[in-house]
Design a protein around this motif. Sequence first.
Motif, PDB file in Angstrom:
ATOM      1  N   VAL A 110      31.022  46.982  36.184  1.00 52.00           N
ATOM      2  CA  VAL A 110      30.361  46.690  37.455  1.00 52.00           C
ATOM      3  C   VAL A 110      31.367  46.170  38.467  1.00 52.00           C
ATOM      4  CG1 VAL A 110      28.512  45.400  38.554  1.00 52.00           C
ATOM      5  CG2 VAL A 110      28.261  46.135  36.211  1.00 52.00           C
ATOM      6  N   PHE A 111      32.269  45.297  37.992  1.00 49.06           N
ATOM      7  CA  PHE A 111      33.299  44.749  38.862  1.00 49.06           C
ATOM      8  C   PHE A 111      34.138  45.870  39.441  1.00 49.06           C
ATOM      9  CE2 PHE A 111      36.454  41.922  40.407  1.00 49.06           C
ATOM     10  CZ  PHE A 111      37.699  42.407  40.042  1.00 49.06           C
TER      11      PHE A 111
ATOM     12  N   LEU B  57      39.161  37.047  38.921  1.00 47.91           N
ATOM     13  CA  LEU B  57      38.665  38.356  39.349  1.00 47.91           C
ATOM     14  C   LEU B  57      37.428  38.208  40.225  1.00 47.91           C
ATOM     15  CD1 LEU B  57      39.028  40.642  36.221  1.00 47.91           C
ATOM     16  CD2 LEU B  57      40.474  40.517  38.224  1.00 47.91           C
TER      17      LEU B  57
ATOM     18  N   TRP C 201      29.836  36.608  39.010  1.00 52.28           N
ATOM     19  CA  TRP C 201      30.074  36.761  37.568  1.00 52.28           C
ATOM     20  C   TRP C 201      28.756  36.974  36.827  1.00 52.28           C
ATOM     21  CZ3 TRP C 201      33.211  37.342  33.519  1.00 52.28           C
ATOM     22  CH2 TRP C 201      32.801  36.876  32.274  1.00 52.28           C
TER      23      TRP C 201
ATOM     24  N   PHE D 220      35.852  39.616  53.384  1.00 58.16           N
ATOM     25  CA  PHE D 220      36.801  40.264  54.280  1.00 58.16           C
ATOM     26  C   PHE D 220      36.210  41.520  54.898  1.00 58.16           C
ATOM     27  CE2 PHE D 220      40.467  41.665  56.255  1.00 58.16           C
ATOM     28  CZ  PHE D 220      40.920  42.878  55.757  1.00 58.16           C
ATOM     29  N   ILE D 221      35.582  42.361  54.047  1.00 54.72           N
ATOM     30  CA  ILE D 221      35.077  43.601  54.612  1.00 54.72           C
ATOM     31  C   ILE D 221      33.880  43.326  55.522  1.00 54.72           C
ATOM     32  CG2 ILE D 221      33.526  44.221  52.708  1.00 54.72           C
ATOM     33  CD1 ILE D 221      34.138  47.064  53.196  1.00 54.72           C
TER      34      ILE D 221
ATOM     35  N   LEU E 294      38.441  37.033  43.580  1.00 52.48           N
ATOM     36  CA  LEU E 294      39.007  38.159  44.336  1.00 52.48           C
ATOM     37  C   LEU E 294      37.905  39.005  44.938  1.00 52.48           C
ATOM     38  CD1 LEU E 294      41.628  39.717  44.999  1.00 52.48           C
ATOM     39  CD2 LEU E 294      41.208  41.074  42.979  1.00 52.48           C
ATOM     40  N   SER E 295      36.877  39.298  44.115  1.00 55.75           N
ATOM     41  CA  SER E 295      35.800  40.139  44.648  1.00 55.75           C
ATOM     42  C   SER E 295      35.041  39.413  45.736  1.00 55.75           C
ATOM     43  CB  SER E 295      34.864  40.597  43.537  1.00 55.75           C
ATOM     44  OG  SER E 295      34.318  39.509  42.874  1.00 55.75           O
TER      45      SER E 295
ATOM     46  N   THR F  83      37.166  39.535  48.945  1.00 49.97           N
ATOM     47  CA  THR F  83      37.254  40.862  49.554  1.00 49.97           C
ATOM     48  C   THR F  83      35.925  41.280  50.165  1.00 49.97           C
ATOM     49  OG1 THR F  83      37.047  41.703  47.310  1.00 49.97           O
ATOM     50  CG2 THR F  83      39.184  41.952  48.347  1.00 49.97           C
ATOM     51  N   VAL F  84      34.820  40.869  49.569  1.00 47.73           N
ATOM     52  CA  VAL F  84      33.522  41.190  50.180  1.00 47.73           C
ATOM     53  C   VAL F  84      33.392  40.483  51.527  1.00 47.73           C
ATOM     54  CG1 VAL F  84      31.043  40.877  49.948  1.00 47.73           C
ATOM     55  CG2 VAL F  84      32.345  41.724  48.034  1.00 47.73           C
TER      56      VAL F  84
ATOM     57  N   PHE G  65      27.414  40.454  37.708  1.00 47.05           N
ATOM     58  CA  PHE G  65      28.073  41.527  36.987  1.00 47.05           C
ATOM     59  C   PHE G  65      27.598  41.569  35.539  1.00 47.05           C
ATOM     60  CE2 PHE G  65      30.168  42.336  40.622  1.00 47.05           C
ATOM     61  CZ  PHE G  65      31.403  41.771  40.865  1.00 47.05           C
ATOM     62  N   ASN G  66      27.320  40.400  34.964  1.00 47.77           N
ATOM     63  CA  ASN G  66      26.921  40.347  33.563  1.00 47.77           C
ATOM     64  C   ASN G  66      25.442  40.594  33.351  1.00 47.77           C
ATOM     65  OD1 ASN G  66      29.056  39.657  31.519  1.00 47.77           O
ATOM     66  ND2 ASN G  66      29.558  38.223  33.131  1.00 47.77           N
TER      67      ASN G  66
ATOM     68  N   ILE H 135      37.073  49.282  53.141  1.00 46.13           N
ATOM     69  CA  ILE H 135      38.132  48.694  53.966  1.00 46.13           C
ATOM     70  C   ILE H 135      39.053  49.783  54.486  1.00 46.13           C
ATOM     71  CG2 ILE H 135      40.172  47.211  53.908  1.00 46.13           C
ATOM     72  CD1 ILE H 135      38.742  45.434  51.946  1.00 46.13           C
TER      73      ILE H 135
ATOM     74  N   VAL I 219      32.176  47.759  42.134  1.00 54.47           N
ATOM     75  CA  VAL I 219      32.041  46.993  43.381  1.00 54.47           C
ATOM     76  C   VAL I 219      33.366  46.957  44.124  1.00 54.47           C
ATOM     77  CG1 VAL I 219      31.680  44.664  44.268  1.00 54.47           C
ATOM     78  CG2 VAL I 219      30.091  45.615  42.619  1.00 54.47           C
ATOM     79  N   MET I 220      34.457  46.657  43.406  1.00 53.49           N
ATOM     80  CA  MET I 220      35.752  46.558  44.079  1.00 53.49           C
ATOM     81  C   MET I 220      36.180  47.906  44.626  1.00 53.49           C
ATOM     82  SD  MET I 220      36.653  43.537  44.175  1.00 53.49           S
ATOM     83  CE  MET I 220      38.389  43.288  44.371  1.00 53.49           C
TER      84      MET I 220
ATOM     85  N   VAL J  94      34.301  48.440  47.808  1.00 53.17           N
ATOM     86  CA  VAL J  94      34.783  47.565  48.883  1.00 53.17           C
ATOM     87  C   VAL J  94      36.121  48.063  49.428  1.00 53.17           C
ATOM     88  CG1 VAL J  94      35.645  45.255  49.361  1.00 53.17           C
ATOM     89  CG2 VAL J  94      33.528  45.538  48.128  1.00 53.17           C
TER      90      VAL J  94
ATOM     91  N   LEU K  37      37.351  51.674  57.271  1.00 57.72           N
ATOM     92  CA  LEU K  37      37.265  50.907  58.512  1.00 57.72           C
ATOM     93  C   LEU K  37      38.613  50.745  59.196  1.00 57.72           C
ATOM     94  CD1 LEU K  37      34.730  48.118  57.576  1.00 57.72           C
ATOM     95  CD2 LEU K  37      34.444  49.865  59.303  1.00 57.72           C
TER      96      LEU K  37
ATOM     97  N   PRO L 190      30.542  45.128  29.895  1.00 55.85           N
ATOM     98  CA  PRO L 190      29.870  45.802  31.014  1.00 55.85           C
ATOM     99  C   PRO L 190      30.224  45.206  32.360  1.00 55.85           C
ATOM    100  CG  PRO L 190      28.291  45.130  29.346  1.00 55.85           C
ATOM    101  CD  PRO L 190      29.599  44.612  28.908  1.00 55.85           C
ATOM    102  N   TRP L 191      30.587  43.896  32.354  1.00 52.31           N
ATOM    103  CA  TRP L 191      30.828  43.288  33.647  1.00 52.31           C
ATOM    104  C   TRP L 191      32.085  43.838  34.301  1.00 52.31           C
ATOM    105  CZ3 TRP L 191      34.974  40.292  35.257  1.00 52.31           C
ATOM    106  CH2 TRP L 191      35.848  39.827  34.263  1.00 52.31           C
TER     107      TRP L 191
ATOM    108  N   TRP M  66      40.958  33.786  33.724  1.00 52.50           N
ATOM    109  CA  TRP M  66      41.116  34.983  34.547  1.00 52.50           C
ATOM    110  C   TRP M  66      39.820  35.684  34.977  1.00 52.50           C
ATOM    111  CZ3 TRP M  66      39.589  39.767  32.917  1.00 52.50           C
ATOM    112  CH2 TRP M  66      39.398  39.930  31.545  1.00 52.50           C
ATOM    113  N   PRO M  67      38.700  35.610  34.213  1.00 53.63           N
ATOM    114  CA  PRO M  67      37.485  36.216  34.764  1.00 53.63           C
ATOM    115  C   PRO M  67      37.069  35.611  36.097  1.00 53.63           C
ATOM    116  CG  PRO M  67      37.185  35.796  32.433  1.00 53.63           C
ATOM    117  CD  PRO M  67      38.466  35.127  32.833  1.00 53.63           C
TER     118      PRO M  67
END
Lengths: 219, 629
Positions: free
Chosen positions: A151-152, B198, B137, B208-209, B201-202, B205-206, B140-141, A163, A155-156, A159, A166, A147-148, B194-195
């Motif tokens: 959600v990821f 990610l 993380w 950044f915006i 990265l999020s 980017t948050v 999201f979980n 961007i 969200v991405m 975002v 904007l 599930p994560w 890798w989680p």
Amino acid sequence: MLGKIFFLLCLSSAWAEDLCSKAVPPEAYYVRLSIKTALGDKAYVWNDNEMFLFQATLAFAMRSQFSGQEYNVSNIVVCDETPRVSFWFVVTSLEDPSRLVSRGDVEQAVRKSRNRINSAFLLTDQTLEFIGITPTLAAPVAPNTPPWLIVFGVVMGAVFAGILVLLVLPLIQKKRKKNQPMEDEDSDEETQVKTAENGPERSGVYNMSFSDDDKFTQM
Amino acid sequence: MRLVIPNPGLDQRIPTYEDIERMEKEEAGDRPKWDNKAQYILTCVGFCIGIGNVWRFPYLCQSHGGGAFLIPYLILLVLEGMPLLLLEFGIGQRLRKGSVGVWRAINPYLTGVGIASMLVSLLIGLYYNTLIAWIMWYLFNSFQNPLPWTQCPLNDNATGFVSECQRSSTVDYYFYRVTLNSSTSIDDSGGIHWPIVLCLLSAWTVIFICYIRGISTSGKAVYVTAILPYIVLAIFLIRGLTLKGAMNGVKFLFTPDVDELINPSTWLDAGAQVFYAFSLAWGGLISFSSYNPVHNNCMQDAVILSVITGLTSIYAATVTYTIIGFRATDRYDSCISDNIVTLSNAFDLPEDSITASNYEAALNHYNTSDPTTVLGLDFKICDMQKLLSEGVEGTGLAFIVFTEAITKMPGSPIWSVLFFVMLLCLGLSTLFGNIEGVVVPLRDLNVLPKKWPQEAVTGVTCFVAFIICLLFAQNSGVYWVTLFDNFAGSVPLLTIGLSEMIAIVYIYGIDRFNEDLKFMIGHKPSIFWQVSWRFISPLIVLVILVFYLVTQAQKKLTYLVWDPDSENFPTMASVPYPSWINAVVFLLAGIPSLAVPLYALCRLVFVYCKKKRASGQKSQLDMKGQEAM
């Protein structure tokens, strides 16, 4: 005929009493029930009828494991019942009441029908314990897509969309404003007013410190 | 006091009062502005109230004598925090520049202070955003029922749980193994998880915006990130107070132990906490106040901010300890009932014959009647005080204690989502100030081309920071985060704070600063501010710095590792750092602190060389002129 059955029954009960007075045989399994913990207010009282049910359920378990062999309530011998509701039991073999079924066979039978035995008493693996038979645990629930990640992704996505909006919106506004003054000049040929454009050009440039700075410091 | 170091050329470097008033009227210059006062206050509140208010202050409060800790904390808030705050607000509002610009204007040799601020903000920002990645993380979980940290995975033959999980706990396993996949030492980098990449990265980017156009976007974002934590804390307070055992936690937190006041480390910890809580010396506050209108009442702002920070710390501590009290009580109750079950199983007593109230009596009875059996039983030690004081600081609080407590509350996923959204907002609003303290000096120092728009500058900064943050995505990442936490944010900040105070009071001139404040807000600051700026605050910061250096020098460099093979597992093992860590510590703590004198030295050499060259050329020209004649 009746006499024979009566004789066998007397013999088996005598044999059972005999078994109970001796030391605990190695084939025995110790059982503990925690009825009040499991059911709270709805707990039932443990009595001989419940014990009969236990013997019957275990006979059922033996029958389903070893198909063809017709175990009976009399084959399940229960001893040392305590107020805790714990006791130990052995299973006598069909051919010879003095011989006991091995631990391994009893364990297999119990494992196979564990769920049915538990549900007969409205209990769980933790509240109806067979000491020595560890319950096979249910695997934790694991959905196919974690599930994560979903959600990821949401969200991405939001975002990046933000961007893009904007960054692209001021470019569109710039284009629109550039077109507008040109139309004005076309329509307004007498007046040679140059529209002062100071908004869109500078929309991306912020936060400049004094350009005077260069005059004062050399480093 | 007339002690001012001569500072020639100051008047040419700074705008005069007339200049500022004129610029304000004409709105010349492309300097960004706050849309309204509320945005400015919310940004500052968000910057000051961070994750540390939830997981550092309550621990300090409880370990240093509970309610008694509030006394040194509030005293130092007023004597150390508020004067420094007004100093940064005032100088930013007066000189209308970011941190590098302000120090360069006061004296070009002091630019090192600004550079040090920028470096510290960058280093802190890197590991702070990693914490935010971890929070993301968990967030999201949290959108699943049951929560993933309630279950252990099964071992190979499905008869039991994985040994690491069985011996520690589901929440420990989830944090150290599933989330971080932590290795056993900082040497062993073990590859990238890798989680976490990610999530990093999020996180970037948050940021950044939110900061894409500087304060015009972050100023809108703070309406959410600064206000939402208060709402969530209120919800948790109401929920927490209705849970069983909450008052145990609150009582434990606030029970005063007046003897702690005599202990000097209490005062040192209080002073350090005030300093870090106000995010002083990061450079962000100077930048933020430089966007204010020139006659903004910064003295009022400093007082308001101090009061809000103090009250929020106490509020957050109360909420945290209701939840901690609930968890400790729950654990204590299950410990006692486990012992009761052990006893009744051993003696085959009917269920419910022993309850929590008569457990002690029954145990004594059986101990006297049948001591050998009782000795052979495996009783657990149930200590409420120990349960209340374990794991209640730092990442342990948020990711282990709180997550466990949430799993015991009905409707866990909702509470988990709320909790991590709150932590996320707290962290993001602090990061806005952080990134302001990095991006604005980068522009002032012309590191990036001037004609690049703000979006590009923010983008490049975030991207480079993301790449560096991959260091924390390794299996040993958690140890790097702890290293950064201990060294990047302690000594350099204190050094910079001290330099700031000395610079403004003795190089810029406290009299000139008083005149500036009189011009900006209409009246001269009272005797309280005068005394604290000149003596009290610098002295307090100096004492904290000296004591900190002394204690650090005496301590051996060790750290805690999560090692399933260690003896005391699941307690973390204390292992000495490898020798190359000394170089890293020097980079983290030494370079920003030394940037202040180093820059001044370099500039001295540069100016001297230039003068020599200039005078050499001049004498050459003279000689040529004489020859011609």
